[in-house]
Structures are given as C-alpha cells and as structure tokens.
Design an enzyme around this catalytic site. Structure first.
Site, PDB file in Angstrom:
ATOM      1  CB  SER A 174      -3.487   2.193   5.187  1.00 28.52           C
ATOM      2  OG  SER A 174      -2.448   2.090   6.160  1.00 28.52           O
ATOM      3  CG  ASP A 175       1.167   4.344   0.786  1.00 26.35           C
ATOM      4  OD1 ASP A 175       2.150   3.967   1.457  1.00 26.35           O
ATOM      5  OD2 ASP A 175       1.293   4.888  -0.327  1.00 26.35           O
TER       6      ASP A 175
END
Length: 753
Positions: free
Chosen positions: A229-230
């Site tokens: 994930s960012d």
C-alpha cells in the site's frame, strides 16, 4: 516454492497475519523462531531517504546523506533509457550500502494536468515514454539486487483529496493512457513490488481493487511480486488482502493484523488467501536477503558527477536567439536567489538529504566566469521588492548578458496539494520586466517541477528549463550555459499558453470526492494536436547548439497485417559544428477513422550522439499493439484496417519525414445483436449485410431508407442516413415486418458471431 509452502505450514495464524503489515515506518516484521527476516524499504525515485530512529513518511525528519539526482520531470526530458538505467543502478548501490532491500519508485503516473502538485515525481503525459523510462529505472536498481516498487498504481493524477477521491475513467481511456503508463514496465522490467495508490478508481479504493491488482496486474500482465500500500492507503484490510494487496505500510499497531486473524477464524476469509499473500511476501524477502552485499559501498563523488551528467542531458533549451552559449569574455549579471539557494528537488516524501549541493554561483566562479551577482528577489516571499529589482536592473545594464535564475519555490508545488495556477511568483514577474527593459540579452534559467505560463516569453532572448536538477544542478547549468556540452533535453510534457488550454481544465480537480476524466484519451499533446491548439512549447521540443538533418525514411514493408514487427529507419546527420545529441521521435497517425483517435501518438524514440558532420542510421520498431485501440465492449485490443501515416519528428510539432502504410486489421466484429442493433452497424460486415438483404428484400419498397442497404443507385441522402441509424425493432413499426420475422432475423444474425 515447496520450501516456502513448508515454512508457511509451520507459521501460526497470527504470524502469517503479522507479516502482512509493517513493523514500523520502513521495516517489515521478523519471525525469529522460523528464521524469517525483515526487509527495509526507503523512498527513492531520485535519491534514497533512509532514516534512523526518527522515522516519518513526508520528509519532516532528516535522512542519511544520499545522492540527490534530478527528479523524474527532468529525467524524462533526457529521453535516455541508458541514463535511467545508470541512475537506477546508482540507487541500487547506495541502497546496498545502507542495508535497504526495496526502493520506492519510480512513479509512472500520467501528467494529466500541470497543476498536479506531485508532477515533479512523474515522467510524462505520454504512456509510452513513461513506461519505457520506468522500466529502465527498475532494471537499473534491480540489477544491483535491490527491488523497485513501481508506483502509484493507478490513476493517482492529483493531490487534491488524494486519499478519498474517486477517479472516474472510461475503460478505453484507462487502458490506452493510465494503465499503459505502467504496463510495459511491469511486463518487461518485472519489478519486485508495485505500490497501490491512495485514490479510488471507478468506485473502488485501489488498495482493495481486485480487478486492478489481480485480474489486470497479475493475471494479464504476469506480475509475480507483492503489492504494497501507499503509506496509509488501506481502507478495509480484509477486502484488500482478498483483492491482492499483500503488505500494508506503515505499521498498524496490530489493529489490522487482528482483523485478518478474526476474519479467518470466523470463516469470512479463506486461510488459503492469507497463505498466498505470505508466500508472495516471503519470496521477495528471501530474494532480497540472498542478494544482500554486506560490504557494499559507493563512491559519493562518482555519483555526484553522474548526477551532473544526467542533469545536463535532461535540461531543455526552450528558446535561444543566439545569446547562448556564453563565453568567459561576456560580462554576466547573475540575478536571482536560486543562483545561491537552488531548488534542486521536490517536496514531501521524496525529499533527499544530499551529500553536497553545487550551486550555479559556485560553478561559475570555479570556471572564472566574469560575473556580478544580485539577489533580485526573495525565494521565501512573493511580494515584489523595488530595491532588489532596481539593484538587479542596474547590474544588468552594466553587463553584456543577464542570467535570471527563476522558478517555483517549494511551497508552490509539493506532494500533498495541487497548484491553483501556472504563474511564477509576482516578485519574479516584476524582476523580468525590470531586467528585460534594460538588457536585451536576457537569459532565463528555470527551476520548477512542472510547466509554468510565460507571458514574458517575447521579452527574453533565451530560456533554459532546468527542472529540479538534483545536487549537481549548478555545475550542469554552467556546462550548458557556457557550451561545454550542447543542450539535448526535450520536453516530456506540453507547456501550455494558459491554464484554460489544458485538456483537463474543465474536469480538474473534480467535485467533492469525484473527478471525471472527461477529456478521455485526449491527454497532453494528443489534445493540443487534435484540436489544433497552439502550445507555448510542444511535447518533444528542445533546441540544441547544433542542427540536425533528417533523411531517407524507409519502412521494411509497405503494408502490415499485425504479424511480427515493422522496422522504421532514417538517417540523422549532425550538420552543425558541435558534438551534440538528438532525440528522434516516431509518431503514428491512425487515419482509418474506425474510432475517435488522436491526430498522432508517440510510438518510438531514440537518442543518438553525433560528432559534427556525422550521420547515423536510426532504426525503430513497430508492433501490432502500436496500431491498436482498446475495444472496451470486447475487452481486447483491436487492429483497424486502413491507412496509417508514419511520422518522424524532432518534436510533436516538428515532423521532418512521413510515409503512409496500409494496414490489414482484424475482422470487423459484429455488435451485440439484439432488437436495438442499428442497421448501419451491421453493414460493416459483408455476411451480416447478406443476411439483412435476404430478410428485407421484400420490404425495400416500403422503406426508401433501405436504399443504401439494397445497393440501389442514387438515393436520398436523408433517407440513407435515417436507415443507417434505424434499430432493427423499428422495422416492425415502419413496414409489414412482423415480430416473428424479427426474431428469425436476430437468430440468423447471432449465428454469424
């Protein structure tokens, strides 16, 4: 593989869930009892940001010294696969030295609007250029045994409400522009990880978008690494894991690990899904540790010089009336605080603590240039200062040439927010007026991460776009200003005359949490070229201190059926007196009118260095995909039949050579056959037309609008047009055609599919 499965069988449910989130900001968890190590990640599209104990994501706390290379906005203007590989390899070497296993980058998002605050970190408005440069960056880093994390997947094209906004994009546009910017890099360079974006895409958060992360990324493109994930992009953890998002970063304090455990125990999540995610994570973890070089080190000075060479290959000479290059015989007034306080990188999470920074003033003084320096304006404020302007005008009037060091302060463009206009600060605009009034030989040197408006373009003699040139920016600028090397960069994005001309102007940044990509495929130069809108500086534009002649365009065949590849060749001659590099651009113009398309699209490029008088034969290749458009209805790429034009240019608006080509495309597909199918759509297929004639022959006299279909001579244009758009169900309304006959017609048409 079997060893990993055996290892996973020995893990507890809690241990497996724990591996799916970080231990802190930059490190994954260990499982000591099973010998499972952690991996260390770091920001790093243009330089590492390895931090000690005081860790954060947005660059608030200092990181360890690292080489700061030019940002992607500049790198893309080099159009150099070789330079991007060299940069990636240098990042890999530095990562090995710091004990890092994965570098977060490069960013391959499309520059949809010049207002996006993070455009400095992205390559281009063109997906072909973006994806090929991203692939080179990844190859370089991973050649050193360090993984890349290609980001931000996908459609992260604005900072405004970036963690909640829903990008609404039609399927054809998504495939041809926004996914294409990643596709080649994934397929060809095989990044170890891909980072999913914050935003939603057509209603689903990218962090839990199974079609994006599994159907397309893995099943279609063959991605074999893990998705991270960012930082802070996770919406719902369990749906994210099911969708194909394996690693949540940063640490969640155990909260979301517990959610995964509970979902498995309650039967809401199959443990096999968790096992699959853990296997993907472990595969990369052990690969990274197998490639670890414990005694790694790098040569900081060599990397500084590499940053210098990359920067000067990336800078773009936008305008020059002959004032450049300068010589030591010129008395130069250097004006602007950027000359002593350079803006050489972007703001936010990619902020690098440079090993050293070389300013323009330092570089000019080291070469004994004859100069006077005045501050001109204050970087930290926008309001004009009449005294500073007067001092600058006085210095300029006593010089042979004035060099204005201008640009966007970091507060004007950064991760986290978008720009609201394209203008330079007011004090810089006032400074241009004051200096240009007294000095006809005025050179503007720019430091900015994205395009600016230039209402003053006619008042100055030369403009050198330096972008954000990294820690050796001063030396690189001096090399170009004084002709040590010829400028060779070319724009990887269009510079508009004004904001209102930009493709996304009416749809950026959206309403509330929805942004509609209403411009469709017409992004960047596709928009300007198709509408005939004159840009300030076009895509692919860049001047040189030499000149180049293009000749002898040849195609390996005069027609193409989609099989194999087509070779495009031409001669490039350096007809000037300086050694220089030229960037040759191949555009393809689809003239078949099968579907709405841009006037032309970039399909190849090459960078060639030539001595004075030297000629090189440049060869570029086209494949089936280069000619195709994406048919969303059928979920496939379609090759149209008809004429294409191959164009070779020095920019999108400077086409030097062209040649037409006949393409034999795919069989025309039938539309979905039902009562509302139009007669005109069926006429594209001979077999469908035959069926229609058989069924409708006896009612042709009742419906004059069938003249065209029945192949009669002449006919009324109005009637023929009406017949073209007549749905099959209307035959019952306007003739003696019955519902029973309509059902038989539909049955026979469907049999053709």
């Amino acid at each position: 593989m079997s060893n990993l499965k055996t290892l996973i069988e020995q893990m507890t449910l809690e241990e497996k869930a724990g591996l799916c989130s970080g231990d802190n900001f930059w490190r994954t968890k260990v499982v000591e009892r099973l010998g499972i190590p952690a991996i260390n990640l770091s920001d790093g599209p243009h330089g590492l940001r390895a931090q000690g104990e005081e860790q954060d994501h947005l660059g608030v706390n200092d990181s360890k010294p690292a080489t700061c290379f030019p940002t992607a906005a500049g790198l893309a203007s080099s159009w150099s696969v070789e330079r991007l590989e060299q940069l990636g390899a240098a990042l890999g070497d530095e990562a090995q030295t710091e004990g890092l296993h994965v570098v977060l980058g490069p960013g391959a998002n499309i520059k949809r609007s010049p207002l996006c605050g993070r455009n400095f970190e992205y390559f281009s408005e063109d997906p072909m250029l973006s994806s090929h440069l991203a692939a080179a960056h990844i190859r370089g880093t991973q050649s050193r045994g360090v993984g890349s994390s290609l980001k931000h997947f996908a459609a992260n094209n604005q900072e405004h409400r970036r963690m909640s906004v829903d990008a609404r994009i039609d399927e054809r546009t998504l495939r041809e522009i926004y996914l294409a910017s990643f596709e080649h890099a994934v397929k060809e360079a095989r990044p170890w990880t891909v980072m999913c974006a914050y935003n939603r895409l057509n209603g689903e958060y990218c962090s839990e978008h199974s079609r994006l992360l599994t159907d397309i990324l893995r099943d279609e493109w063959g991605f074999e690494g893990f998705v991270v994930s960012d930082w802070g992009a996770v919406n719902e953890r369990v749906p994210g894991l099911e969708a194909g998002m394996e690693l949540e970063m940063p640490a969640s304090g155990g909260e979301r690990d517990a959610q995964i455990v509970a979902a498995v125990k309650e039967g809401r999540l199959e443990e096999a899904v968790l096992d699959r995610a853990v296997e993907r994570l472990l595969r990369i973890t052990f690969r990274a540790h197998d490639a670890r070089k414990d005694s790694a080190e790098f040569d900081a000075e060599a990397h500084h010089q590499l940053a210098r060479h990359i920067a000067r290959d990336s800078m773009v000479l936008l305008q020059n009336d002959g004032t450049l290059p300068l010589s030591n015989e010129h008395r130069v007034a250097v004006i602007g605080e950027f000359a002593e306080r350079p803006r050489y990188q972007g703001g936010g999470s990619s902020h690098v603590n440079a090993t050293r920074v070389e300013t323009l003033l330092e570089a000019l003084r080291s070469r004994d240039a004859s100069l006077d320096y005045t501050k001109g304006f204050e970087i930290d404020r926008d309001a004009p200062d009449q005294q500073l302007e007067q001092d600058a005008a006085t210095a300029a009037s006593h010089a042979d040439v004035a060099v204005l060091c201008l640009g966007l302060p970091e507060r004007h463009e950064s991760e986290g927010y978008d720009r609201t206009h394209l203008n330079l600060p007011a004090n810089q605009l006032a400074l241009i007026e004051a200096v240009a009034r007294v000095q006809p030989n005025t050179v503007v040197v720019l430091a900015n991460g994205s395009p600016i408006a230039m209402p003053w373009v006619g008042q100055v003699s030369a403009i050198l776009e330096g972008y954000l040139g990294g820690q050796a920016v001063g030396a690189a600028l001096a090399d170009l200003l004084y002709g040590e090397v010829s400028p060779s960069g070319k724009l990887a994005e269009t510079f508009p005359q004004r904001l209102e001309d930009t493709p996304a102007h009416l749809n950026f940044p959206g309403e509330g949490d929805v942004v509609r990509y209403g411009e469709g495929i017409f992004v960047g130069y596709r928009h300007y070229d198709t509408l005939g809108t004159e840009p300030l500086f076009p895509f692919g534009h860049g001047l040189s201190y030499s000149r180049f002649d293009y000749a002898n365009l040849t195609l390996s065949a005069s027609d193409f059926d989609g099989q194999g590849s087509l070779t495009i060749s031409c001669d490039i001659t350096n007809s000037g007196e300086r050694e220089a590099s030229e960037i040759v651009q191949l555009y393809l113009s689809d003239q078949t009118q099968t579907v709405p398309v841009a006037t032309q699209a970039l399909r190849g490029f090459d960078r060639v260095a030539l001595a004075p008088g030297e000629t090189a034969r440049v060869e570029l290749r086209l494949t089936r995909r280069d000619f195709c458009w994406y048919d969303a209805q059928r979920g496939d790429w379609r090759l149209p039949t008809g004429t294409f034009e191959v164009r070779i240019g020095a920019s999108s608006r400077d086409i030097r050579l062209s040649q037409t080509l006949d393409v034999q495309g795919d069989d025309v597909a039938l539309p979905v056959i039902d009562r509302n199918t139009l007669l005109g759509d069926l006429q594209r297929r001979e077999d469908a037309t035959r069926v229609l004639r058989q069924h409708l022959a006896d009612i042709a006299d009742e419906l004059p609008m069938l003249n065209d279909l029945m192949a009669r001579e002449g006919g009324d244009d109005l009637m023929n047009a009406m017949g073209h758009y007549l749905p099959l169900r209307a035959l019952v309304s306007f003739s003696g055609f019955t519902e029973a006959r309509l059902e038989n017609l539909l049955k026979d048409l469907k049999a053709l599919a």
